[in-house]
Design a protein around this motif. Structure first.
Motif, PDB file in Angstrom:
ATOM      1  N   PHE A 130     -26.561 -78.055  69.181  1.00  0.00           N
ATOM      2  CA  PHE A 130     -27.821 -78.900  69.436  1.00  0.00           C
ATOM      3  C   PHE A 130     -29.121 -78.405  70.338  1.00  0.00           C
ATOM      4  O   PHE A 130     -30.107 -78.090  69.692  1.00  0.00           O
ATOM      5  N   ALA A 131     -28.726 -77.344  71.267  1.00  0.00           N
ATOM      6  CA  ALA A 131     -29.436 -76.660  71.897  1.00  0.00           C
ATOM      7  C   ALA A 131     -29.832 -75.081  71.340  1.00  0.00           C
ATOM      8  O   ALA A 131     -30.865 -74.862  71.192  1.00  0.00           O
ATOM      9  N   GLU A 132     -29.224 -74.570  70.445  1.00  0.00           N
ATOM     10  CA  GLU A 132     -29.858 -73.686  69.291  1.00  0.00           C
ATOM     11  C   GLU A 132     -30.669 -73.919  68.328  1.00  0.00           C
ATOM     12  O   GLU A 132     -31.670 -73.378  68.013  1.00  0.00           O
ATOM     13  N   ALA A 133     -30.296 -75.732  67.949  1.00  0.00           N
ATOM     14  CA  ALA A 133     -31.223 -75.817  67.292  1.00  0.00           C
ATOM     15  C   ALA A 133     -32.621 -76.079  67.062  1.00  0.00           C
ATOM     16  O   ALA A 133     -33.661 -75.665  66.679  1.00  0.00           O
ATOM     17  N   LYS A 134     -32.454 -76.666  68.492  1.00  0.00           N
ATOM     18  CA  LYS A 134     -34.045 -77.410  69.044  1.00  0.00           C
ATOM     19  C   LYS A 134     -34.477 -75.883  69.139  1.00  0.00           C
ATOM     20  O   LYS A 134     -36.110 -75.581  69.043  1.00  0.00           O
ATOM     21  N   LYS A 135     -33.997 -74.444  68.854  1.00  0.00           N
ATOM     22  CA  LYS A 135     -35.052 -73.513  69.344  1.00  0.00           C
ATOM     23  C   LYS A 135     -35.578 -72.538  68.382  1.00  0.00           C
ATOM     24  O   LYS A 135     -35.737 -71.609  67.738  1.00  0.00           O
TER      25      LYS A 135
ATOM     26  N   LYS B 263     -17.429 -81.613  72.542  1.00  0.00           N
ATOM     27  CA  LYS B 263     -18.868 -81.662  73.392  1.00  0.00           C
ATOM     28  C   LYS B 263     -19.559 -80.727  73.450  1.00  0.00           C
ATOM     29  O   LYS B 263     -20.401 -80.701  73.109  1.00  0.00           O
ATOM     30  N   LYS B 264     -18.773 -79.380  74.441  1.00  0.00           N
ATOM     31  CA  LYS B 264     -19.244 -78.946  74.537  1.00  0.00           C
ATOM     32  C   LYS B 264     -19.990 -77.287  73.313  1.00  0.00           C
ATOM     33  O   LYS B 264     -21.536 -77.968  74.078  1.00  0.00           O
ATOM     34  N   PHE B 265     -19.085 -77.732  72.214  1.00  0.00           N
ATOM     35  CA  PHE B 265     -19.834 -76.611  71.145  1.00  0.00           C
ATOM     36  C   PHE B 265     -21.075 -77.698  70.323  1.00  0.00           C
ATOM     37  O   PHE B 265     -21.664 -77.407  69.953  1.00  0.00           O
TER      38      PHE B 265
END
Length: 65
Positions: free
Chosen positions: A12-17, A5-7
């Motif tokens: 997803f956080a990196e994909a938003k950047k 889940k953390k991964f």
């Protein structure tokens, strides 16, 4: 399971950047790549022509080819 889940959250956080190029940037980049490929293709063609001719001439002078 918590690590997965953390991964995924981090993915997803990196994909938003991520910056996705617009159409103009994409066409410009593609044009540059195609131009470089064409220039390098011609360069290696001429280099191959020169080197194969040189080797053929050397072998002919030595009486091998």
């Amino acid at each position: 399971m918590e690590k997965i889940k953390k991964f995924l959250r981090e993915v997803f956080a990196e994909a938003k950047k991520t910056h996705w190029p617009n159409r103009s940037e994409l066409l410009t980049s593609t044009s540059v790549v195609v131009l470089i490929l064409a220039v390098m293709g011609v360069y290696f063609f001429l280099l191959d022509l020169f080197l194969s001719g040189s080797i053929r001439a050397i072998l002919k002078a030595l009486g091998v080819g």
